[in-house]
Design a protein around this motif. Structure first.
Motif, mmCIF file in Angstrom:
data_model
loop_
_atom_site.group_PDB
_atom_site.id
_atom_site.type_symbol
_atom_site.label_atom_id
_atom_site.label_comp_id
_atom_site.label_asym_id
_atom_site.label_seq_id
_atom_site.Cartn_x
_atom_site.Cartn_y
_atom_site.Cartn_z
ATOM 1 N N SER A 200 0.852 -1.194 0.000
ATOM 2 C CA SER A 200 0.000 0.000 0.000
ATOM 3 C C SER A 200 0.886 1.241 0.000
ATOM 4 O O SER A 200 2.083 1.168 0.295
ATOM 5 C CB SER A 200 -0.913 0.023 1.234
ATOM 6 O OG SER A 200 -1.844 -1.032 1.215
ATOM 7 N N LEU A 201 0.267 2.359 -0.308
ATOM 8 C CA LEU A 201 0.966 3.630 -0.179
ATOM 9 C C LEU A 201 1.182 3.898 1.307
ATOM 10 O O LEU A 201 0.230 3.994 2.068
ATOM 11 C CB LEU A 201 0.148 4.756 -0.809
ATOM 12 C CG LEU A 201 0.718 6.170 -0.622
ATOM 13 C CD1 LEU A 201 2.086 6.300 -1.291
ATOM 14 C CD2 LEU A 201 -0.253 7.212 -1.180
ATOM 15 N N CYS A 202 2.440 4.015 1.708
ATOM 16 C CA CYS A 202 2.784 4.263 3.106
ATOM 17 C C CYS A 202 3.384 5.651 3.255
ATOM 18 O O CYS A 202 4.212 6.068 2.437
ATOM 19 C CB CYS A 202 3.781 3.206 3.602
ATOM 20 S SG CYS A 202 3.084 1.559 3.760
ATOM 21 N N HIS A 203 2.985 6.333 4.291
ATOM 22 C CA HIS A 203 3.442 7.699 4.536
ATOM 23 C C HIS A 203 4.941 7.748 4.811
ATOM 24 O O HIS A 203 5.643 8.641 4.345
ATOM 25 C CB HIS A 203 2.666 8.286 5.723
ATOM 26 C CG HIS A 203 2.994 9.701 6.041
ATOM 27 N ND1 HIS A 203 4.059 10.060 6.853
ATOM 28 C CD2 HIS A 203 2.415 10.869 5.661
ATOM 29 C CE1 HIS A 203 4.115 11.371 6.967
ATOM 30 N NE2 HIS A 203 3.127 11.895 6.257
ATOM 31 N N GLY A 204 5.433 6.806 5.587
ATOM 32 C CA GLY A 204 6.863 6.717 5.856
ATOM 33 C C GLY A 204 7.341 7.450 7.092
ATOM 34 O O GLY A 204 8.444 7.189 7.582
ATOM 35 N N ASN A 205 6.536 8.366 7.612
ATOM 36 C CA ASN A 205 6.919 9.105 8.829
ATOM 37 C C ASN A 205 5.660 9.531 9.566
ATOM 38 O O ASN A 205 5.479 10.708 9.904
ATOM 39 C CB ASN A 205 7.777 10.320 8.472
ATOM 40 C CG ASN A 205 8.377 10.994 9.688
ATOM 41 O OD1 ASN A 205 8.519 10.380 10.744
ATOM 42 N ND2 ASN A 205 8.720 12.264 9.563
ATOM 43 N N LEU A 206 4.801 8.572 9.827
ATOM 44 C CA LEU A 206 3.468 8.860 10.354
ATOM 45 C C LEU A 206 3.537 9.164 11.847
ATOM 46 O O LEU A 206 3.956 8.344 12.653
ATOM 47 C CB LEU A 206 2.558 7.655 10.099
ATOM 48 C CG LEU A 206 1.056 7.886 10.130
ATOM 49 C CD1 LEU A 206 0.638 8.965 9.144
ATOM 50 C CD2 LEU A 206 0.325 6.588 9.814
ATOM 51 N N ASN A 207 3.118 10.386 12.218
ATOM 52 C CA ASN A 207 3.025 10.771 13.620
ATOM 53 C C ASN A 207 2.000 11.904 13.741
ATOM 54 O O ASN A 207 1.490 12.409 12.737
ATOM 55 C CB ASN A 207 4.391 11.186 14.185
ATOM 56 C CG ASN A 207 5.008 12.339 13.419
ATOM 57 O OD1 ASN A 207 4.465 13.440 13.386
ATOM 58 N ND2 ASN A 207 6.164 12.100 12.783
#
Length: 336
Positions: A200-207
């Motif tokens: 899936s499309l992942c944000h990579g720096n999710l907070n």
């Protein structure tokens, strides 16, 4: 700097009335009628095309939780100045919500993105199993290393606060390594019967800093995005959330259905998430760094960093309990 901002705003056909620097790379611009957020990104030529692809995907698949960016007068998603890439979005005020609602909204938003961008591919399970078997063997050796640390510190007549914390948390680490070993066995058992892998499309720096709660919930700053299993995003998010005591474990598990109502996870993926949450190597590294160079940082910071990491591991234990409980409930429902 205002001169630079004016040049960039001109590329969007905007005439700034007021410019406010919010952070090192973020500016709030008013043209007297509307508010805009201008971001000086960390994008480079190598990842710019993928960043653009994300917004094309958001538009074509109607993904509303990705905050849109404005087009320049040349119909580009970004503006360039002195080899830096800038992009412009609406400036939206964020609503104040209680913690439980913030978590549910976040789960909803990222769950929608993951499911709408999901792709499935066949994988060589033998290679995957071999990788995790090696990881399992290497992790098992960490017990000896942790025991060595404890014995080393206990030889000191007066232990430092950091050393005392390591010793008092030894049983926690022992439990983490035991559960991790069990979790890897369960993951391997599941993956043997499953030849498919989800991306899936992942944000990579999710907070939480990249979440905006307006009329809808938006996820900001897709500069580190990639395609990977959704577990990568969830592990980053959950580790960030449990570093402090602001969110309890029960809040994060009780609301998780808000995510799975969008993107249903396989058993193997739930175990994989537990494996990432139970990763003991950052904890061990902090102890090794302390031994190698005890004066590298203040004692307060060293204790805080170790405590942050231990909270992540404690949540990993709670998460595994949650997964096993959910599995037991589903199995009982099938029998009935």
């Amino acid at each position: 700097m205002n001169e630079v901002i004016h040049k960039i705003a001109e590329q969007y056909g905007i005439h700034p009335y007021k410019i406010e620097q919010v952070s090192e790379r973020l500016f709030r611009i008013s043209d007297g009628k509307h508010l805009y957020a201008l971001k000086q990104s960390n994008l480079t030529e190598s990842n710019l095309a993928f960043w653009e692809y994300i917004y094309h995907q958001a538009y074509s698949q109607n993904i509303q939780s990705i905050l849109p960016v404005y087009l320049t007068k040349q119909s580009k998603l970004y503006a360039i100045n002195n080899q830096s890439y800038y992009y412009l979005t609406p400036w939206l005020s964020s609503n104040k919500l209680d913690q439980q609602q913030v978590i549910r909204n976040l789960y909803n938003a990222i769950g929608e993105i993951h499911v709408k961008t999901k792709r499935t591919q066949f994988v060589q399970t033998d290679t995957l199993i071999s990788t995790f078997t090696d990881y399992q063997k290497n992790s098992a050796e960490l017990y000896k290393k942790e025991l060595y640390f404890v014995e080393l510190f206990e030889k000191n007549r007066f232990m430092s606060p950091f050393e005392l914390l390591v010793c008092t948390q030894f049983r926690i680490m022992d439990n983490v390594l035991t559960v991790l070993n069990n979790c890897i066995d369960l993951f391997i058992s599941q993956i043997q019967n499953d030849k498919e892998w989800n991306y899936s499309l992942c944000h990579g720096n999710l907070n939480l800093e990249h979440i905006l709660h307006h009329n809808d919930t938006y996820i900001l700053n897709w500069e580190k995005a990639t395609y990977d299993n959704a577990i990568m995003d969830l592990s980053i998010l959950l580790k960030q959330l449990v570093r402090n005591y602001d969110q309890s474990s029960s809040q994060l598990t009780d609301s998780f259905s808000a995510y799975t109502n969008h993107n249903k996870l396989k058993k193997s993926e739930l175990y994989l998430l537990a494996i990432y949450l139970l990763n003991p190597y950052p904890y061990i590294k902090k102890i090794q760094d302390y031994i190698d160079n005890p004066s590298n940082d203040t004692m307060i910071n060293q204790v805080k960093d170790l405590q942050f990491t231990s909270r992540q591991l404690l949540f990993g234990l709670k998460w595994f309990e949650f997964v096993e409980k959910e599995k037991s409930v589903k199995d009982n429902n099938k029998e009935n």
